[in-house]
Write a protein that holds these residues in place. Structure first.
Motif, mmCIF file in Angstrom:
data_model
loop_
_atom_site.group_PDB
_atom_site.id
_atom_site.type_symbol
_atom_site.label_atom_id
_atom_site.label_comp_id
_atom_site.label_asym_id
_atom_site.label_seq_id
_atom_site.Cartn_x
_atom_site.Cartn_y
_atom_site.Cartn_z
ATOM 1 N N LYS A 121 0.815 -1.221 0.000
ATOM 2 C CA LYS A 121 0.000 0.000 0.000
ATOM 3 C C LYS A 121 0.848 1.270 0.000
ATOM 4 C CE LYS A 121 -3.695 -2.519 0.217
ATOM 5 N NZ LYS A 121 -4.496 -2.764 -1.019
ATOM 6 N N GLY A 122 2.169 1.126 0.020
ATOM 7 C CA GLY A 122 3.034 2.291 -0.053
ATOM 8 C C GLY A 122 3.779 2.629 1.221
ATOM 9 N N VAL A 123 3.663 1.779 2.251
ATOM 10 C CA VAL A 123 4.366 2.028 3.516
ATOM 11 C C VAL A 123 5.809 1.540 3.386
ATOM 12 C CG1 VAL A 123 4.433 1.526 5.984
ATOM 13 C CG2 VAL A 123 2.231 1.764 4.818
ATOM 14 N N SER A 124 6.758 2.378 3.779
ATOM 15 C CA SER A 124 8.163 1.978 3.721
ATOM 16 C C SER A 124 8.857 2.016 5.074
ATOM 17 C CB SER A 124 8.938 2.863 2.741
ATOM 18 O OG SER A 124 8.839 4.223 3.091
ATOM 19 N N LEU A 125 8.185 2.548 6.100
ATOM 20 C CA LEU A 125 8.724 2.551 7.457
ATOM 21 C C LEU A 125 7.744 1.827 8.362
ATOM 22 C CD1 LEU A 125 10.674 3.403 9.682
ATOM 23 C CD2 LEU A 125 9.546 5.631 9.746
ATOM 24 N N LEU A 126 8.146 0.675 8.873
ATOM 25 C CA LEU A 126 7.305 -0.152 9.733
ATOM 26 C C LEU A 126 7.881 -0.139 11.139
ATOM 27 C CD1 LEU A 126 6.935 -3.192 7.298
ATOM 28 C CD2 LEU A 126 5.270 -1.373 7.698
ATOM 29 N N THR A 127 7.036 0.128 12.135
ATOM 30 C CA THR A 127 7.502 0.284 13.506
ATOM 31 C C THR A 127 6.815 -0.704 14.432
ATOM 32 O OG1 THR A 127 7.944 2.638 13.157
ATOM 33 C CG2 THR A 127 7.754 1.894 15.427
#
Length: 252
Positions: free
Chosen positions: A221-227
């Protein structure tokens, strides 16, 4: 990785930060609250920005920041100077995460006016250009253009502020929610004449979930930073190891 500064000694927090950096995280976050958000409401807790200054000295590679700073708790010019100072201490590794604030107990106990969601967002809208202006006046200036991360999903006001000021947008919700709100953010960017591709998309993930499923869905979906997050008193970093292994497979 968000290391939640609650229900733990600072020694435990420091060890968790060091271990996370050694494992290979890209960014270490804490949060900006005065009391625990869950568990014993009066349990052990530590202040955000004092800790970030300590992390700036105790770490050497990871970027650091708050997920997120509450705009209400500090004068914008002071916050800009604090951020610039931690930026220098860390040799340019600070991210300024910021949001409008929401945890009423913090406000009541520390004597801040809670107001309304609308008034807190209006205050944030006024603060962001003041922070940017102060950075331009400070001597010495920041070591780099300090990345601004704005957290929140309000579709009319928060996402417009993201379009105007943010380098990173931290979203909440599942992959489908992120996708829908990202469409709204792109429209706000078009309205203010900004390329939406300049804004990195960030999201929290459940460390217990399968990264090959949950992580892949977010990335699609376009997320590149996962926390991920971990809380005290014992910071379990085993889920982090699995997610880092998956990240490294994707980046190979």
């Amino acid at each position: 990785m968000q290391i939640q500064p609650q229900h733990a000694s600072y020694a435990s927090i420091r060890r968790a930060a060091a271990q996370a950096e050694e494992l290979g995280v890209d960014i270490l976050f804490n949060w900006d609250h005065f009391y625990p958000l869950y568990g014993d409401p009066d349990g052990l807790h530590y202040e955000c920005w004092t800790m970030l200054g300590a992390w700036a000295e105790a770490t050497s590679r990871v970027e650091i920041g708050a997920l997120v700073t509450c705009n209400s708790y500090r004068n914008p010019e002071l916050l800009a100077d604090m951020a610039r100072t931690v930026d220098h201490i860390s040799d340019g590794r600070l991210i300024l995460g910021i949001g409008a604030g929401w945890f009423e107990k913090d406000y009541d106990e520390y004597g801040y006016e809670f107001g309304t969601p609308g008034s807190r967002l209006a205050d944030l809208a006024q603060a962001l250009p003041r922070i940017e202006s102060r950075w331009a006046k400070l001597n010495p200036p920041p070591t780099r253009k300090i990345p601004v991360l704005i957290g929140g999903g309000g579709e009319k006001k928060t996402l417009r502020l993201v379009a105007q000021h943010a380098d990173v947008w931290h979203s909440f919700g599942d992959a489908e929610t992120v996708e829908r709100k990202l469409g709204i953010l792109r429209q706000h960017c078009a309205d203010v004449g900004r390329d939406a591709g300049e804004i990195e998309v960030s999201a929290g993930v459940d460390g217990a979930s399968d990264p090959a499923v949950a992580g892949a869905a977010m990335v699609a979906k376009g997320v590149s930073l996962l926390t991920l997050n971990a809380g005290g008193p014992d910071y379990d970093l085993e889920p982090l190891k699995r997610w880092l292994a998956w990240r490294d497979e994707q980046n190979a």
